[in-house]
Design an enzyme around this catalytic site. Structure first.
Site, PDB file in Angstrom:
ATOM      1  N   SER A  70       0.834  -1.189   0.000  1.00 64.61           N
ATOM      2  CA  SER A  70       0.000   0.000   0.000  1.00 64.61           C
ATOM      3  C   SER A  70       0.879   1.253   0.000  1.00 64.61           C
ATOM      4  CB  SER A  70      -0.966  -0.039   1.190  1.00 64.61           C
ATOM      5  OG  SER A  70      -2.008   0.896   1.042  1.00 64.61           O
ATOM      6  N   GLU A 113      -9.060  -4.889  -4.887  1.00 68.09           N
ATOM      7  CA  GLU A 113      -8.348  -3.989  -3.985  1.00 68.09           C
ATOM      8  C   GLU A 113      -9.275  -3.177  -3.070  1.00 68.09           C
ATOM      9  OE1 GLU A 113      -5.353  -3.558  -3.133  1.00 68.09           O
ATOM     10  OE2 GLU A 113      -4.024  -4.291  -4.700  1.00 68.09           O
ATOM     11  N   HIS A 122      -7.718  -5.601  -0.497  1.00 65.99           N
ATOM     12  CA  HIS A 122      -6.532  -4.887  -0.051  1.00 65.99           C
ATOM     13  C   HIS A 122      -6.101  -5.382   1.332  1.00 65.99           C
ATOM     14  CE1 HIS A 122      -3.779  -1.546  -0.395  1.00 65.99           C
ATOM     15  NE2 HIS A 122      -4.105  -1.093   0.804  1.00 65.99           N
TER      16      HIS A 122
END
Length: 512
Positions: A194, A322, A418
């Site tokens: 990230s 995601e 994610h």
């Protein structure tokens, strides 16, 4: 510098580094050293300064506890964790080694945690490097870096990108000291997820970081990079929350917790500035690396296209779904309206005809699917893919993957979302916030997938080959990490085509 490693009977392992002697612990066969300072605390006269060399210490320093984290934003209660940890020695590293000592020559993996550049601390349980170090025969390093206004606010009179400068200082510490822990300074791999992956990408464009790592792993690259004008405008709004100007003079005496709270306040109402700040206001991303100074002269994509990473092996990828987790956290999962989907396509899509192109490419997609697709592509998926494409176009090597395994936790509605890769890569399936995505144990399927991912990551760190062919513009082969391993053409081809001419520039200030 002399580096030694020893372990007296009944005591923990000892090493000597530039600052002095350290005593750690031994946990499940791995030597562990926590809370080692790599720079002076950035407080008092050093507030908002670039990290400076750490002073040495006398005697043997215990290295058994994580150092206090830097000031944090309020997401997931991270601000409370920071307040509960006394001390201002924010800039510390932690090391796990299966074989400490200057002769081992093991590969080194240096982790950069994510958190939207607003939160993040190395002492979270999900980042424990013991299993990765033990099973992969690597030295694992984690560290703290400044986030939020402390690390990325554009403050007049202070250097920009202080969080990135902290990361460079940590890597310089690794270069100078990692032999003492059994690591080879010539085989350093940076890996992150990230905002941590965005940092990995940024470091490829930081001139001062050149030569500090041989390989890089970027997991779900956060693609937000700011122009100086946008960063300055956001910082001014944060300072205004306190009735101050965004200057070193005004902010250096403000309590760090108050400054973090001001950043949170602006982040909570960024939609008010949507006409000025553009897509980051819609996604509530108030902090990111700033492009255009000596630390970060150009975007990572431009730097790699210009050949900056030609001698650095790259492993990069993303999860399939995601932003589904972010949509769930926003309370919109399964509830996105046609109007919200249209706004997302207009705000995040590349070019004026993005909405039309998405609808043509995905004719069966409902508002929820369109909202997720364009959000995932803008924030993580296409920045990750374009990093690989820039690398290979300049003659470098990149290996690409996609995580397609759906998280069974939380009712299985989050898919391959994610942060799911974090527990899988570290092997910490039963601890920390991301581990909740996997659900209650036992985890036979997750364990098998985790073993495959850890083997690929550590093999890449050791010799640059994760176990599948490098990406090229012809075949576009990627590793799919699902229930079964698979090698296939990049599966998000429709999105790739929509975004193929977008160059991911630094985000501008839109308003006057």
């Amino acid at each position: 510098m002399t580096v030694v490693a020893s372990e007296a009977a009944g005591s923990g392992p000892e090493v000597r580094v530039a600052g002095g002697a350290l005593r750690g612990t031994r946990e499940e066969g791995v030597a562990v050293f926590r809370g080692i300072p790599f720079a002076e605390p950035p407080v008092g006269p050093l507030r908002f300064a670039a990290p400076g060399p750490v002073r040495g210490w006398d005697g043997v320093r215990p290295a058994v506890s994580y150092g206090p984290p830097p000031p944090q934003g309020g997401h997931f209660g991270m601000d409370a964790l920071a307040r509960d940890a006394a001390g201002d020695d924010w800039l510390t590293v932690n090391v796990w080694s299966p074989e400490p000592g200057p002769g081992a020559g093991l590969p080194v993996m240096v982790w950069i945690q994510g958190g939207a550049y607003s939160i993040g601390m190395s002492g979270l349980p999900e980042y424990d490097g013991g299993r990765l170090a033990r099973d992969g025969a690597v030295v694992v390093v984690t560290f703290n870096y400044r986030v939020g206004l402390e690390g990325f606010g554009q403050i007049e009179g202070a250097p920009a990108n202080r969080g990135l400068l902290d990361q460079v200082a940590a890597l310089e510490w690794v270069r100078d000291n990692i032999r003492a822990f059994g690591g080879d300074p010539g085989r350093v791999t940076v890996f992150g997820q990230s905002a941590g992956a965005g940092s990995v990408a940024a470091l490829s464009a930081v001139p001062r970081a050149a030569g500090l790592f041989r390989r890089a792993v970027a997991q779900s690259v956060q693609g937000t990079f700011f122009s100086p004008e946008l960063a300055a405008d956001i910082a001014a709004a944060c300072a205004a929350e306190l009735g101050l100007r965004p200057t070193l003079t005004d902010l250096s005496a403000v309590d760090p917790a108050r400054l973090s709270a001001a950043g949170d306040a602006v982040g909570a109402k960024m939609d008010q500035w949507a006409d000025r700040w553009g897509p980051v206001a819609h996604r509530a991303v108030p902090f990111s690396p700033v492009v255009g100074d000596e630390t970060l002269p150009v975007t990572p994509w431009q730097a790699l296209a210009d050949g900056a990473g030609r001698d650095v092996d790259l492993l990069v990828g993303h999860t399939r779904d995601e932003t589904r987790l972010l949509t769930a956290l926003d309370g919109l999962l399964g509830r996105v309206t046609a109007e919200q989907a249209e706004t997302a396509l207009r705000v995040f899509g590349p070019g004026r005809d993005a909405a039309r192109r998405y609808r043509e490419a995905f004719p069966a997609a409902d508002p929820d699917a369109l909202y997720e697709l364009v959000g995932s592509d803008w924030l993580f998926r296409m920045p990750s893919l374009h990093l690989a494409q820039a690398q290979t176009a300049a003659g470098g090597r990149a290996h690409v993957y996609e995580l397609t395994w759906s998280a069974p936790g939380m009712g299985g509605v989050l898919g391959a979302c994610h942060a799911l890769d974090v527990p899988l890569v570290f092997g910490n399936l039963d601890r920390g916030q991301p581990a909740a995505l996997i659900g209650e144990g036992p985890f036979p399927e997750a364990e098998e997938l985790s073993a495959r991912m850890r083997a690929a990551w550590t093999a890449f760190a050791a010799h640059g080959d994760p176990g599948w062919p490098a990406y090229d513009a012809g075949q576009r082969l990627v590793r799919l990490f699902g229930t079964r391993p698979d090698l296939a053409a990049y599966p998000e081809e429709a999105s790739r085509r929509i975004w193929q001419n977008h160059d991911f520039p630094a985000l501008p200030l839109l308003g006057p």
